[in-house]
Design a protein around this motif. Sequence first.
Motif: not given
Length: 347
Positions: A161-164, A183-197, A126-130
């Motif tokens: 849930i896991e693998n966020l 409880p997730c990995s994080m990255s920066w300077n992406q085109p859009e803020t997203q949470l991927i499950i 799932f990709v959650i954009r917000y």
Amino acid sequence: MHIDFHESFLPSYIPRAIVELCLQEHISEDVIFAQLELCIQQLRDPHFKLTYSEMSILVGNCLSALDLNQLSIKVGQHIQLKDLGLIGQLLQHCPTLKDALYVLERYSVLIDPALWFKVEKDQDYFVIRYRKMIPLGDIYQYSQEVISILLIRLLSQLFDIENLQLHFEFSIPSHAKQLHFLPCSMSWNQPETQLIIHDPKHSSNIGQAVSSNSSSEFLQLKQQAESQFKDFFRVKKYWIFRVLSLIHSHLHQPLKAEDLAALLFTSRSTFFRKLHVYHTNYEDLIQQVRMDFASKYLLQNKGTVSHLAYTLGFSHPSNFIKSFQDYFGMPPKQWQNSQFETIALLD
């Protein structure tokens, strides 16, 4: 077209939670309610509504009073399901994560009309954009962090849930290490803020509820939410606020009319028909929002006209200058200087 937002029409769930946090942090009510004829007793009434102006001033007072380094963490950790009104109750009774994501995407307006969620399902994730759909200036980054913290915390609390994976659209902040409790990995300077499950089992029922939920209660609460959702879009002020907010959130690359209509859960023809009630059209609304943003940018003396032009999605500064002059009757720099002169005279 001018929209008057001085009637009480906005839910006070989230502002109340932020005010309660400030009180816990020993910030005085005089600071919290500066420039407002409000008190904490009013906010604690579950049926109390705020005007757009009251909401902006109240939240601004609170965020200015809190320590910015801890702002997003404190707010994101403080807000609970009970602070989300009916939607908080509904989330508690969702049988699967898939149901919860549908609830957030469709009914987020019942929490805060300026919230926007979009959920996309691929084969294995799932990709959650917000985002928060009003211009927040320098605190926009913190608003994205607050939503991210709240989203991850509440979904992890309710579902197994896991693998966020969390993507942020801005540069890594100085307080990034303080976000490592998530409880997730994080990255920066992406085109859009997203949470991927991620869903390695390709299950449509990804994320079973941690506790057992009554399907009858879920369906009953969903009916209530649907009724409130429909009432929301029957109120003209709510609807046009949502339209203007969506335009604000896509200033750099304005949405096509049909795409914006889809985010409002309506057809393109219905969208145009409802705009006609306001004696306006989509192109004029985009122009109004752009020029409103431009005027605030220039009054705050934030940067160059060229940067402003590209921020607003113009292909070249000259196109923006012509558009600004057509709207205000003078070029941006001349208008800015005239405003500063007027302010100096008033002082």
